[in-house]
Structures are given as structure tokens and as C-alpha cells.
Design an enzyme around this catalytic site. Structure first.
Site, mmCIF file in Angstrom:
data_model
loop_
_atom_site.group_PDB
_atom_site.id
_atom_site.type_symbol
_atom_site.label_atom_id
_atom_site.label_comp_id
_atom_site.label_asym_id
_atom_site.label_seq_id
_atom_site.Cartn_x
_atom_site.Cartn_y
_atom_site.Cartn_z
ATOM 1 N N ILE A 28 0.852 -1.185 0.000
ATOM 2 C CA ILE A 28 0.000 0.000 0.000
ATOM 3 C C ILE A 28 0.889 1.236 0.000
ATOM 4 O O ILE A 28 1.800 1.373 0.820
ATOM 5 C CB ILE A 28 -0.936 -0.001 1.224
ATOM 6 C CG1 ILE A 28 -1.897 -1.194 1.140
ATOM 7 C CG2 ILE A 28 -1.724 1.308 1.297
ATOM 8 C CD1 ILE A 28 -2.785 -1.347 2.368
ATOM 9 N N LEU A 29 0.631 2.142 -0.926
ATOM 10 C CA LEU A 29 1.435 3.353 -1.056
ATOM 11 C C LEU A 29 0.826 4.502 -0.261
ATOM 12 O O LEU A 29 -0.403 4.613 -0.140
ATOM 13 C CB LEU A 29 1.528 3.739 -2.532
ATOM 14 C CG LEU A 29 2.251 2.709 -3.410
ATOM 15 C CD1 LEU A 29 1.979 2.971 -4.881
ATOM 16 C CD2 LEU A 29 3.747 2.727 -3.126
ATOM 17 N N HIS B 259 -6.289 -4.264 -11.024
ATOM 18 C CA HIS B 259 -6.891 -4.954 -9.878
ATOM 19 C C HIS B 259 -7.769 -6.085 -10.397
ATOM 20 O O HIS B 259 -8.541 -5.883 -11.345
ATOM 21 C CB HIS B 259 -7.731 -3.974 -9.051
ATOM 22 C CG HIS B 259 -8.343 -4.607 -7.836
ATOM 23 N ND1 HIS B 259 -7.610 -4.914 -6.713
ATOM 24 C CD2 HIS B 259 -9.607 -5.009 -7.587
ATOM 25 C CE1 HIS B 259 -8.399 -5.480 -5.812
ATOM 26 N NE2 HIS B 259 -9.613 -5.544 -6.316
ATOM 27 N N ASP C 56 -7.604 0.798 -4.163
ATOM 28 C CA ASP C 56 -8.353 0.123 -5.228
ATOM 29 C C ASP C 56 -9.532 0.951 -5.719
ATOM 30 O O ASP C 56 -10.621 0.433 -5.993
ATOM 31 C CB ASP C 56 -8.826 -1.264 -4.758
ATOM 32 C CG ASP C 56 -7.666 -2.211 -4.523
ATOM 33 O OD1 ASP C 56 -6.616 -2.039 -5.177
ATOM 34 O OD2 ASP C 56 -7.788 -3.110 -3.680
#
Length: 208
Positions: free
Chosen positions: A78-79, A95, A131
Site C-alpha cells: 500500500i502506497l 486490480h 483500489d
């Protein structure tokens, strides 16, 4: 990543893959990139005390190549919002679901548990919300009664290898128009949906 590299080399895109970076020194994609004459680099997240420090080091490694587009391919971390904002409008992800349905992990199991009859994959611009983000292209396939998460993933992977290179090509050809959170393909317009419905279903269908 391999599908994008091959499509770029074989499709005459007005672009080149500048580098392949990974947070895992043992990532198989690094060897593939080296075999194709592409610069590689590793930014090991285990060598940094927190996400912010890792993202800063990753951004420095990316910026050393001055890319116009950053493509996440099998990147499972996760950024931070700061990293995402740094590359706003030029950061793509894929995704394995028809977003906004089934964000997060275990998407194929989520789809089967929900009983959906259509499942797929989505290429989208990355935003700070996990997402989510403007959708560039989607692929959809039918869910079969005997499907498992593994069989769905295998069939969907073939679709992903089509739509991700296509989305990247549209970007490098300057054909993506983003307005009010919606992406359209222009000059000329083109379908942003790949249907892969198996012809052996009772209702028939078309396999793309």
C-alpha cells in the site's frame, strides 16, 4: 510486466520501458527485464523503518529515470497518499475485479462467495483510496458453476495480459482523456471493455 514489455517492443509504441523496480530482490521480473536490456533496481522495504521512508526511497529511484508513466505490476504494498499524489494522473494499477466491486485481497473468493455471474479485472489510475480511481479499461468473464478461486484467476490472467498493455499504449499515445473522474479514449474512440464470455456456456457467447 512481461506482457507490457513485449507489447511495447513489438507494437511500435512511441515509448520505451525505462526501468523495472522491485521491493523484492528475488523478483523474477528483474531477471526478465535484464534479459531484455532494461535497467533494474531494488528498493527493499525491509531496509526502511516505515512506509513513508520506503516510499521516499522508491520515489527517488523512480525519478532517477524521469518516467512519464509509472505502472504497478504485481506490486502488493500500500502506497502512502504523498507518493500517490506525487504521480497523480500518471500512476496506473491493475486490480483483479470489476471495480468498484471487491477491492482488497482475495477478490476471486469474494466474487464466488457473492455468487456473481460476471467477474473481471480493472486498470485504473491510482488515487489515495485503496483500489479506487478513474477506470481506464475493464475485462469481464463469466463465472462458471465449477469455478474455484484458482480457475478464475487463471482465466482472468489471460484477460489482464490484454487490457494492461492496451491501457499503457493509450496513455503513451496521449489518447486518455480524464474529466470529472471519468476516463475516455479519444482520437479515435475505442471500447474500454473486453468481454471474454466462453462459448460453451448454455447461453452461448463470444470469446474475445
Amino acid at each position: 510486466m512481461e506482457a507490457i514489455v513485449r507489447a511495447c517492443a513489438g507494437g511500435g509504441w512511441p515509448a520505451r520501458v525505462a526501468a523495472v523496480l522491485s521491493n523484492r530482490p528475488d523478483a523474477a521480473g528483474l531477471q526478465f527485464a535484464q534479459q531484455h536490456g532494461i535497467e533494474t533496481g531494488v528498493v527493499d522495504h525491509r531496509q526502511h523503518p516505515d512506509r513513508a521512508a520506503f516510499d521516499a526511497a522508491l520515489a527517488e529511484a523512480i525519478d532517477a529515470h524521469a518516467p512519464d508513466l509509472v505502472v504497478l505490476a504485481g506490486f502488493m504494498r500500500i502506497l502512502t497518499p504523498g507518493f500517490v499524489d506525487r504521480y497523480a494522473g500518471r500512476l496506473l494499477n491493475i486490480h483483479p475485479s470489476l471495480l468498484p466491486c471487491f477491492p482488497g485481497l482475495n477478490t476471486h473468493k469474494q466474487a464466488l462467495d457473492a455468487g456473481v455471474k460476471l467477474h473481471g479485472a480493472t486498470v485504473h489510475f491510482v488515487t489515495p483510496e485503496l483500489d479506487h480511481g478513474p477506470i481506464v479499461i475493464q475485462a469481464a468473464l463469466d463465472v462458471r458453476p465449477a469455478d474455484t478461486p484458482e480457475s478464475l484467476a487463471a482465466r482472468l490472467l489471460e484477460c489482464e495480459h490484454v487490457i494492461y498493455p492496451r491501457a499503457v499504449q493509450w496513455f503513451v499515445e496521449d489518447r486518455l482523456q480524464l474529466q470529472d473522474g471519468v476516463v475516455n479514449v479519444i482520437n479515435p474512440a475505442e471500447s474500454q471493455l473486453l468481454m471474454a464470455i466462453s462459448a460453451d456456456t448454455p447461453a452461448g457467447g463470444v470469446k474475445a
